[in-house]
Design a protein around this motif. Structure first.
Motif, PDB file in Angstrom:
ATOM      1  N   LEU A   1       2.308   0.146  -2.570  1.00 34.41           N
ATOM      2  CA  LEU A   1       2.801  -0.952  -3.381  1.00 34.41           C
ATOM      3  C   LEU A   1       2.738  -0.664  -4.868  1.00 34.41           C
ATOM      4  CD1 LEU A   1       1.347  -4.018  -1.446  1.00 34.41           C
ATOM      5  CD2 LEU A   1       3.468  -2.748  -1.070  1.00 34.41           C
ATOM      6  N   LEU A   2       2.068   0.422  -5.249  1.00 35.64           N
ATOM      7  CA  LEU A   2       2.005   0.796  -6.663  1.00 35.64           C
ATOM      8  C   LEU A   2       2.897   1.989  -6.984  1.00 35.64           C
ATOM      9  CD1 LEU A   2      -1.818   0.444  -7.443  1.00 35.64           C
ATOM     10  CD2 LEU A   2       0.001  -1.245  -7.700  1.00 35.64           C
ATOM     11  N   ALA A   3       3.681   2.428  -6.008  1.00 40.15           N
ATOM     12  CA  ALA A   3       4.538   3.587  -6.241  1.00 40.15           C
ATOM     13  C   ALA A   3       5.563   3.267  -7.320  1.00 40.15           C
ATOM     14  CB  ALA A   3       5.246   3.985  -4.944  1.00 40.15           C
ATOM     15  N   PRO A   4       5.711   4.147  -8.321  1.00 40.16           N
ATOM     16  CA  PRO A   4       6.680   3.871  -9.395  1.00 40.16           C
ATOM     17  C   PRO A   4       8.112   4.012  -8.894  1.00 40.16           C
ATOM     18  CG  PRO A   4       5.735   6.053  -9.665  1.00 40.16           C
ATOM     19  CD  PRO A   4       4.982   5.409  -8.545  1.00 40.16           C
TER      20      PRO A   4
ATOM     21  N   SER B   1       8.036  -3.360  -5.646  1.00 40.12           N
ATOM     22  CA  SER B   1       7.670  -4.643  -5.048  1.00 40.12           C
ATOM     23  C   SER B   1       7.409  -4.457  -3.570  1.00 40.12           C
ATOM     24  CB  SER B   1       8.784  -5.673  -5.266  1.00 40.12           C
ATOM     25  OG  SER B   1       9.993  -5.206  -4.689  1.00 40.12           O
ATOM     26  N   LYS B   2       6.795  -5.481  -2.990  1.00 41.35           N
ATOM     27  CA  LYS B   2       6.386  -5.385  -1.581  1.00 41.35           C
ATOM     28  C   LYS B   2       7.585  -5.096  -0.692  1.00 41.35           C
ATOM     29  CE  LYS B   2       3.990  -7.965   2.003  1.00 41.35           C
ATOM     30  NZ  LYS B   2       3.304  -9.217   2.347  1.00 41.35           N
TER      31      LYS B   2
ATOM     32  N   GLY C   1      -3.604  10.054  -8.118  1.00 38.42           N
ATOM     33  CA  GLY C   1      -3.312   8.784  -8.765  1.00 38.42           C
ATOM     34  C   GLY C   1      -3.837   7.597  -7.971  1.00 38.42           C
ATOM     35  N   GLU C   2      -3.597   6.396  -8.514  1.00 43.94           N
ATOM     36  CA  GLU C   2      -4.031   5.169  -7.863  1.00 43.94           C
ATOM     37  C   GLU C   2      -2.940   4.664  -6.915  1.00 43.94           C
ATOM     38  OE1 GLU C   2      -5.275   2.200 -10.566  1.00 43.94           O
ATOM     39  OE2 GLU C   2      -6.901   3.398 -11.429  1.00 43.94           O
ATOM     40  N   LEU C   3      -3.352   4.280  -5.714  1.00 41.24           N
ATOM     41  CA  LEU C   3      -2.431   3.773  -4.700  1.00 41.24           C
ATOM     42  C   LEU C   3      -2.942   2.426  -4.193  1.00 41.24           C
ATOM     43  CD1 LEU C   3      -2.466   7.039  -4.490  1.00 41.24           C
ATOM     44  CD2 LEU C   3      -1.353   6.695  -2.285  1.00 41.24           C
ATOM     45  N   LEU C   4      -2.023   1.573  -3.818  1.00 37.56           N
ATOM     46  CA  LEU C   4      -2.368   0.379  -3.056  1.00 37.56           C
ATOM     47  C   LEU C   4      -1.574   0.462  -1.763  1.00 37.56           C
ATOM     48  CD1 LEU C   4      -3.796  -2.289  -2.658  1.00 37.56           C
ATOM     49  CD2 LEU C   4      -1.926  -3.432  -3.876  1.00 37.56           C
TER      50      LEU C   4
END
Length: 684
Positions: free
Chosen positions: A596-599, A607-608, A635-638
Motif C-alpha cells: 500500500l506504500l508502493a510509489p 491507494s488500496k 525501504g518501508e512497506l505496508l
C-alpha cells in the motif's frame, strides 16, 4: 412502529442533515456532514453470521444499520426493500440488522433466530437486548436506518419505512465518488447462516387456520411454505393449494402463488385468504379448484386510508392479517394501517369499518371522517378476529389487548381486557398476569377464538392459550407457558399464532414448532396432530460452500525489520479457524498481496487495491509457509496480505465454506537484517 409520533418523519443521526445534499464541486465529499462511526461494543451478540464484525472489517463498504424488532409491522414492510437493495448492491453494501426488542420475549436470541428464518433475513443481525446501540445512536423509533460510508463515517439516517427508490438513489449517486478514489471494496461478502438448514418439517411456520365443520375440513395457512394445506380433522391431507414458491399468481391449485398467507375464512364453497405480503385478499373456489385475487393490487398502501367505499380490485391494502365472515361481509384485520376494514361478499365494495389509523389502544366511535382524526377508536396492529354474531373480537397485538368492535356501526369500540384505561404507555404495558379486565396482562397476542360464550386467546409471546370472559374481561391461563417448548404433557407451545374451534376442540397453529396442536376444551388434554400425506416444499437451502464469510482484518502495529531473499519475504501464517471447523487440505488456497506504500509513476503513494498480486499457496497445512514476492528490495512497506481458504465442519459429512483473512503488516526491508519468516496469527 412509532414511539413519539404517528407521522413519518426524517431523523438524521447526530449532525447529518435530511437526505444527503450533494456539493457542487466535483472533488467534494457527497455528504454535507460526516461523523466518525464509533467502535461496536465487544459484548454484542451476533446472529446469522460466523462471528462478530468490526468497523475495520467493513471498511470499503457502505454499511446500512437497520434498527428493528420482529413484532413491528413497519419493520416487516422494510425488509423487502432491504432485500432488494442487498441484491442490487451485493458487492458494495452490507446491511446489519440491529434487533432492539420491544417485548421481553424479543430480547431472546432463540426467538430472534426464528424470526430471521421466518422472514428470510440474509444479513447479519445484532441482538441489541440492552439497547446499547439504540442509545449510542439516539434511535427513537422502529424502523430506523443509519448509513455508514466506506471510510467509516455516519452520513445519513431516516426513521420510518424507507422505500427502495430512496435508498437506491442515495447509493447510486454516491458510489462514483468513493469508487473514483479507490475507497470502495467490492469483495463479495455473504452471510445467512440461519437459513442454511434443510427444511424437514411438513409445515413451516404455520400462521393461521380455520375449520369447516360441515365438511370436516381443516384449512392451514402454511405461511413459510407459501401455500394452504387442506386436511381432515384426523390429519389426513386432502390437497395443497399453491406452488410453494412466493409470488402473486392466480390459477389452478398447482400453479397459484401466495406470499406468506395468514388469515383464512371459509364461506360455503369458498375459502378467503389474507395474502399478507402480497397485500391482497385471495378467494379459492373449492369446487373449481382455482385461486383468484379479489382485493388489492399487490402493492402496499402507504397513503392515508380511504374513508369511502372503493373497488376492491383497485384498492391497495396493507398487510391484511386475519379474516372473518359475518353476514354479507368479509371483515379484515388490516395490520398495516391499524384498522378493521370490511368488504362485501359480492366483491363490489371495500371500505374502512373501524379505527382512525393511529397506532394506539383507544376506545370510542368506529369510523372517523378523516384519517388519524382524534376522538375515534384506535388499534395497534390488529392480527386476529373472531365473532359471536354481535361483536367482532380483535387480538390487538402491539397493545397486548383484546378489543370488541360492534357490528352495528352506531356502537363504540370497547376493550375487553387490556390497556385502554391507562393514561399513557398503552403500547408498552404488557406481561403474563391473570386477573381482571384492567389488571390482566398479555404479551403480543396474535389470535382469538370464540366458543360457548368464552374467548380463547393465543397469547403468542407468552407461549400460552388464555381464557377470557368477553363480558367482564376476567382472564386466566388455560394451557401452556411460561417458557417455549414442544410437549403435549405438560402442554408447551412456542409462539402460537392461530386458533380455530370445532367439536369441542381448539386447534392451534403452533407457529415456531411448525405444528398443529389440538386442545380438548373440557379436559385440557393436548395432542399434536399428525399430518399424513404431506411433504415439505423442496427449497434449495443456502449452501455454505457457495458463500464467502465475513473478512477478518488484522492490523499489526509492530514493524518487522527483515531482509529479502531472492526478491521474496518469508512468512509463516496461522489461519483463524472457528471451533468445530478444520482446514480443507484438498481445496486450493490463494494469497493476494499488495504494497500500500508502493510509489506510483507520479511519486504518489498507491491507494488500496493497486499493485495487487495473486498467487497460489502449494502447502496446505497450518502454519502456511509462504514466500511473498516483493517489488522493492529495500525501504518501508505496508503489506496487505489476504489469504482465501476453505474450512469444513469436523466429521465425514461436514459442510464447507470459504474464509478470508487479511493482515496489514508494516515492514522495513534492509539488506543487513535477518531473514527469518515473519509470523502472522489472529489477533486476540
Amino acid at each position: 412502529m412509532r414511539l413519539l409520533t404517528k407521522q413519518h418523519f426524517t431523523w438524521v443521526l447526530f449532525v447529518c442533515a435530511a437526505l444527503s445534499e450533494f456539493a457542487t464541486m466535483a472533488q467534494a465529499v457527497p455528504f454535507r456532514e460526516r461523523v466518525r462511526m464509533p467502535r461496536l461494543p465487544s459484548q454484542l451478540e451476533w446472529l446469522n453470521t460466523a462471528g462478530p464484525l468490526s468497523v475495520e472489517q467493513l471498511r470499503g463498504k457502505f454499511v446500512l444499520l437497520d434498527f428493528w424488532t420482529y413484532c413491528c409491522i413497519n419493520c416487516m414492510h422494510q425488509l423487502p426493500h432491504l432485500d432488494k437493495l442487498e441484491r442490487t448492491y451485493a458487492r458494495e453494501l452490507v446491511v446489519i440488522g440491529v434487533h432492539t426488542g420491544k417485548f421481553d420475549a424479543e430480547k431472546e436470541s432463540e426467538r430472534i433466530l426464528e424470526a430471521i428464518r421466518r422472514y428470510g433475513v440474509r444479513h447479519p443481525v445484532i441482538n441489541d437486548r440492552d439497547r446499547i446501540l439504540w442509545n449510542l445512536f439516539g434511535v427513537r423509533a422502529w424502523p430506523t436506518l443509519i448509513l455508514i460510508d466506506p471510510e467509516g463515517y455516519v452520513v445519513w439516517g431516516n426513521s420510518g419505512e424507507t422505500p427502495f427508490e430512496v435508498l437506491d438513489k442515495l447509493l447510486r449517486d454516491t458510489i462514483p465518488y468513493y469508487e473514483g478514489r479507490g475507497l470502495l471494496d467490492r469483495t463479495p461478502l455473504a452471510f445467512g447462516l440461519a437459513l442454511r438448514e434443510e427444511r424437514s418439517s411438513a409445515l413451516y411456520y404455520p400462521g393461521k387456520l380455520t375449520i369447516d365443520e360441515h365438511s370436516g375440513r381443516l384449512f392451514i395457512a402454511d405461511s413459510g411454505h407459501h401455500r394452504v394445506v387442506v386436511a381432515g380433522l384426523d390429519g389426513r391431507v386432502i390437497e395443497t393449494i399453491g406452488s410453494g414458491t412466493p409470488g402473486l399468481r392466480d390459477g389452478a391449485y398447482e400453479e397459484a402463488q401466495f406470499n406468506d398467507p395468514q388469515g383464512l375464512a371459509v364461506y360455503g364453497n369458498y375459502l378467503y385468504v389474507a395474502d399478507t405480503k402480497n397485500h391482497a385478499i385471495r378467494k379459492i373456489d373449492l369446487s373449481a379448484k382455482r385461486v383468484i385475487t379479489i382485493a388489492g393490487t399487490g402493492q402496499q398502501l402507504t397513503q392515508p386510508i380511504p374513508t369511502r367505499s372503493t373497488s376492491p380490485s383497485q384498492q391497495r391494502l396493507a398487510s391484511p392479517w386475519d379474516l372473518c365472515v359475518v353476514g354479507n361481509f368479509l371483515y379484515i384485520a388490516m395490520a398495516g394501517t391499524h384498522q378493521i376494514w370490511r368488504m362485501s361478499l359480492d366483491e363490489t365494495s371495500i371500505d374502512l369499518f373501524a379505527g382512525n389509523g393511529r397506532e394506539d389502544i383507544v376506545d370510542g366511535p368506529l369510523r372517523p371522517v378523516r384519517p388519524f382524526q382524534p376522538g375515534y377508536s384506535s388499534f395497534a396492529q390488529p392480527s386476529g378476529l373472531a365473532t359471536d354474531g354481535m361483536w367482532l373480537y380483535v387480538a390487538d397485538s402491539e397493545g397486548s389487548s383484546i378489543r370488541a368492535v360492534p357490528l352495528d356501526r352506531k356502537g363504540q369500540v370497547r376493550t375487553v381486557v387490556g390497556t385502554a384505561h391507562l393514561p399513557y404507555g398503552r403500547l408498552f404495558t404488557f406481561g403474563d398476569v391473570d386477573g381482571s379486565a384492567t389488571t390482566a396482562r398479555f404479551q403480543h397476542p396474535l389470535d382469538v377464538a370464540f366458543w360457548d360464550g368464552v374467548l380463547y386467546v393465543a397469547d403468542t409471546y407468552n407461549n400460552k392459550i388464555r381464557k377470557v370472559d368477553p363480558k367482564t374481561g376476567a382472564t386466566e391461563t388455560f394451557v401452556g407457558g411460561p417458557r417455549p417448548g414442544f410437549s403435549d404433557d405438560p402442554p408447551l407451545f412456542f409462539e402460537p399464532a392461530g386458533l380455530s374451534v370445532a367439536q369441542g376442540k381448539l386447534f392451534v397453529a403452533d407457529t415456531n414448532n411448525h405444528a398443529i396442536r389440538i386442545v380438548d376444551l373440557r379436559s385440557k388434554k393436548v395432542e399434536t396432530l399428525v399430518l399424513t400425506g404431506l411433504s415439505p416444499v423442496q427449497v434449495r437451502p443456502v449452501v455454505e460452500s457457495e458463500e464467502i464469510a465475513a473478512r477478518r482484518v488484522y492490523r499489526l502495529e509492530q514493524r518487522f525489520l527483515r531482509a529479502a531473499t531472492n526478491g521474496k519475504l518469508s512468512a509463516r501464517i496461522f489461519l483463524p479457524i472457528p471451533a468445530g471447523w478444520k482446514l480443507n487440505p484438498l481445496a486450493p488456497i490463494t494469497c493476494e498481496l499488495a504494497d500500500l506504500l508502493a510509489p506510483k509513476d507520479n511519486g504518489e503513494k498507491a491507494s488500496k487495491g493497486r499493485a495487487r498480486r495473486e498467487f497460489s499457496i502449494p502447502k496446505r497445512q497450518i502454519p502456511l509457509e509462504v514466500d511473498l514476492p516483493l517489488e522493492r528490495p529495500t525501504g518501508e512497506l505496508l503489506l496487505e496480505i489476504t489469504v482465501n481458504y476453505f474450512i469444513c465442519t469436523e466429521g465425514q459429512e461436514g459442510l464447507c465454506r470459504i474464509e478470508s483473512a487479511t493482515w496489514l503488516v508494516p515492514v522495513e526491508l534492509r539488506s543487513s537484517a535477518g531473514r527469518e519468516p515473519i509470523e502472522l496469527a489472529p489477533l486476540p
